[in-house]
Design an enzyme around this catalytic site. Sequence first.
Site, PDB file in Angstrom:
ATOM      1  N   ASP A 297       0.048  -0.894  -4.864  1.00 32.78           N
ATOM      2  CA  ASP A 297      -1.205  -0.432  -5.472  1.00 32.78           C
ATOM      3  C   ASP A 297      -1.060   0.891  -6.217  1.00 32.78           C
ATOM      4  OD1 ASP A 297      -0.889   1.132  -3.175  1.00 32.78           O
ATOM      5  OD2 ASP A 297      -2.996   1.028  -2.584  1.00 32.78           O
ATOM      6  N   ASN A 298      -0.106   1.723  -5.811  1.00 30.33           N
ATOM      7  CA  ASN A 298       0.146   3.001  -6.492  1.00 30.33           C
ATOM      8  C   ASN A 298       1.486   3.523  -5.992  1.00 30.33           C
ATOM      9  OD1 ASN A 298      -2.525   3.795  -4.429  1.00 30.33           O
ATOM     10  ND2 ASN A 298      -0.510   4.635  -3.950  1.00 30.33           N
TER      11      ASN A 298
ATOM     12  N   CYS B  78      -5.650   3.990  -4.475  1.00 27.91           N
ATOM     13  CA  CYS B  78      -5.827   2.656  -3.912  1.00 27.91           C
ATOM     14  C   CYS B  78      -7.010   1.849  -4.459  1.00 27.91           C
ATOM     15  CB  CYS B  78      -5.932   2.773  -2.396  1.00 27.91           C
ATOM     16  SG  CYS B  78      -6.926   4.186  -1.867  1.00 27.91           S
TER      17      CYS B  78
ATOM     18  N   HIS C 217     -11.017  -2.588   0.404  1.00 24.08           N
ATOM     19  CA  HIS C 217     -11.136  -1.266  -0.226  1.00 24.08           C
ATOM     20  C   HIS C 217     -11.976  -1.226  -1.508  1.00 24.08           C
ATOM     21  CE1 HIS C 217     -10.049   2.590   1.046  1.00 24.08           C
ATOM     22  NE2 HIS C 217      -9.080   2.856   0.214  1.00 24.08           N
TER      23      HIS C 217
ATOM     24  N   ASP D 206       0.842  -1.189   0.000  1.00 18.79           N
ATOM     25  CA  ASP D 206       0.000   0.000   0.000  1.00 18.79           C
ATOM     26  C   ASP D 206       0.885   1.249   0.000  1.00 18.79           C
ATOM     27  OD1 ASP D 206      -2.102   1.770   0.270  1.00 18.79           O
ATOM     28  OD2 ASP D 206      -3.095   0.623   1.841  1.00 18.79           O
ATOM     29  N   ASP D 207       0.838   2.020  -1.081  1.00 15.74           N
ATOM     30  CA  ASP D 207       1.629   3.256  -1.197  1.00 15.74           C
ATOM     31  C   ASP D 207       3.136   3.004  -1.151  1.00 15.74           C
ATOM     32  OD1 ASP D 207      -0.842   4.435  -1.166  1.00 15.74           O
ATOM     33  OD2 ASP D 207      -0.485   5.727   0.556  1.00 15.74           O
TER      34      ASP D 207
END
Length: 492
Positions: free
Chosen positions: A253-254, A44, A107, A4-5
Site C-alpha cells: 500500500d505504501n 494506507c 481502512h 501493509d508498509d
Amino acid sequence: MLMDDMGWGDLGVFGQPSKETPNLDTMAAQGMLLPNFYTANPLCSPSRAALLTGRLPIRNGFYTTNGHARNAYTPQEIVGGISHDEILLPQMLKKKGYISKIVGKWHLGHRKQYLPLEHGFDEWFGAPNCHFGPYNSSWRPNIPVYNNSEMIGRYYEEFEINRKTGESNLTQIYLKEGLDFISRQAEAQRPFFLYWAADATHSPVYASKRFLGKSQRGRYHSVIQLDDSVGQILLKLQSLGIQENTFVFFTSDNGAALMSGPEESGSNGPFLCGKETTFEGGMREPAIAWWPGHIPQGTVSFQLANVMDLFSTSLALAGVSPPDDRALDGLDLTPVLLAHAPQNTSPADRPIFYYRGNELMAVRIGPYKAHYWTWSNSWEEFKKGINFCPGQEVLGVTTHNQTEHTLEPIIFHLGRDPGEKYPISVLTREYQDVLSRISPVVEKHKQSLVPGIPQLNMCDLAVMNWAPAGCEKLGKCLKGPKSEPWKCDWPH
C-alpha cells in the site's frame, strides 16, 4: 494481494540480502516483475481507496483540507469514509457475476455505511482499522474483527496480539479465510475476486509462533510468514487446476515505515525516505504479476505503472466496460502483461503523479522526476524523534519545512540517481528539455482536475468502535461519549 508498509527492498528478488522471500521470488520467476510500480499516496487509507476506485485520492475524497499537503487516513475517530458516489471494483465485477471477498484490513471507514459489504463485497473477514492497541475500553475501544457484517471479537481480546513477543495467529487466520474462499468458488465454478489485505508488516508487527525468531531482520519476521502465505495461495490455485484462469497481483500500500525501524520496519532498497513522503521510498512498491500460460515467465517490465491500473486492468480481464461518467486515473496494463498483446499499445509515456493530501508534490515522466514541493516532516515532529528519512538527509531535498519549487522544480534522473541525491543543474540543456516536457503535463492535469469532497476532515470520539454490529450477541457493546466533533489534526 496487498501488503501493509512492505517496502520495495523487502523482496529477495529486489536484492534484500537476507533472501527470506523464496515464494515471492519464485512468483516473480514464474511471472512478471514491475520495478517501476507506484502507489497513489504514501499512506494506507488513500492508497487503498485509489486501488478500489481507480482514481487518485484527490478525486475520490480520501484527503484532507485541514492543512496543506497533509497525510490523512481513517483512525477510529474519523467521521468520514469512502463515499457512496464512488464505484468500487467489486461493484463493477458483479456485472459479470463475480463473487468478491476482502480478507484483512479495510481502512476506508469503520461506520456501517462505509464497510465493505455496503460497497460491493459479498464477504469480509478482517478489521476496519489498523491493529493499534491494546486500549482501555473506557477511553478508546479495541478494534473489532468482522465476519461479514458483524463483529466476532476484538484485537487484543478474542484476537490476541502479544506486544511483548510479537506473536499472533492473525495471518494464519487470514490465510485460511482466503484459501477457503478460493476453494468454495472453484468448486461452484463461480468467477471470483479475492482482495487479500494482510497487515502483519505494519507496526506493531506480528507473526505466528513458528515464524518468531526465524528472521535475520529482528522482529520483522512477519515478512517470512506473509511470503509463506503467498506460496500457499498460489499452490492452492495450482492444486485446484485454476492457475491458468486466475490473474494474481502482489504489491504493497505504501513504502516501508522507516520511522518504526530498525526493529519493526521494512526496507525501501536504494530509494529515498519512506512511508508518508513523496520521495521514491514512500511511493515505489514491490510488484509482481502472475498468470501461468498468459504472462511470460521470468519477465521484467519497466513500464511506469500504479495501483490504480489494477482497477482498469481487472475490468479489462473480466470483460467489463469501465464507468464512463467519471475520470479514471488507472490504465489497462494488459498490453504490457500479456504475451500475445500487440506491443505498440503499451502506455509507455504515461505520467506518475505524487500527491500528499491536497497537493501535487511531484511528477514522473520516463526516467525523470520533478519535485514541485518537498517536505519530509515538520521540525516539531522531527525533534520528537519522528524521522521519515533516517540517515538519508539530502540538503535542500528532504526539507523539514514545506518548500515550494514550482517556478524551478528539483529534477532527478531516476535511472542514474534512484536515491534522489543529485539534482540536475538548472543551467543544463537537459534540465530545460525535461522541464519543457513535464510542464504541459502538469498544467493539463491541474486544469482538468475536479477534486472530490474531502472525507477526512472531521473527527469525533463518539463514532469510534464502541458498539459495532454484532456486539450485543457477544456482550461486547461499550458506551461511548457524547458527540463533540472537531477538525482532525494531521501533523504530517
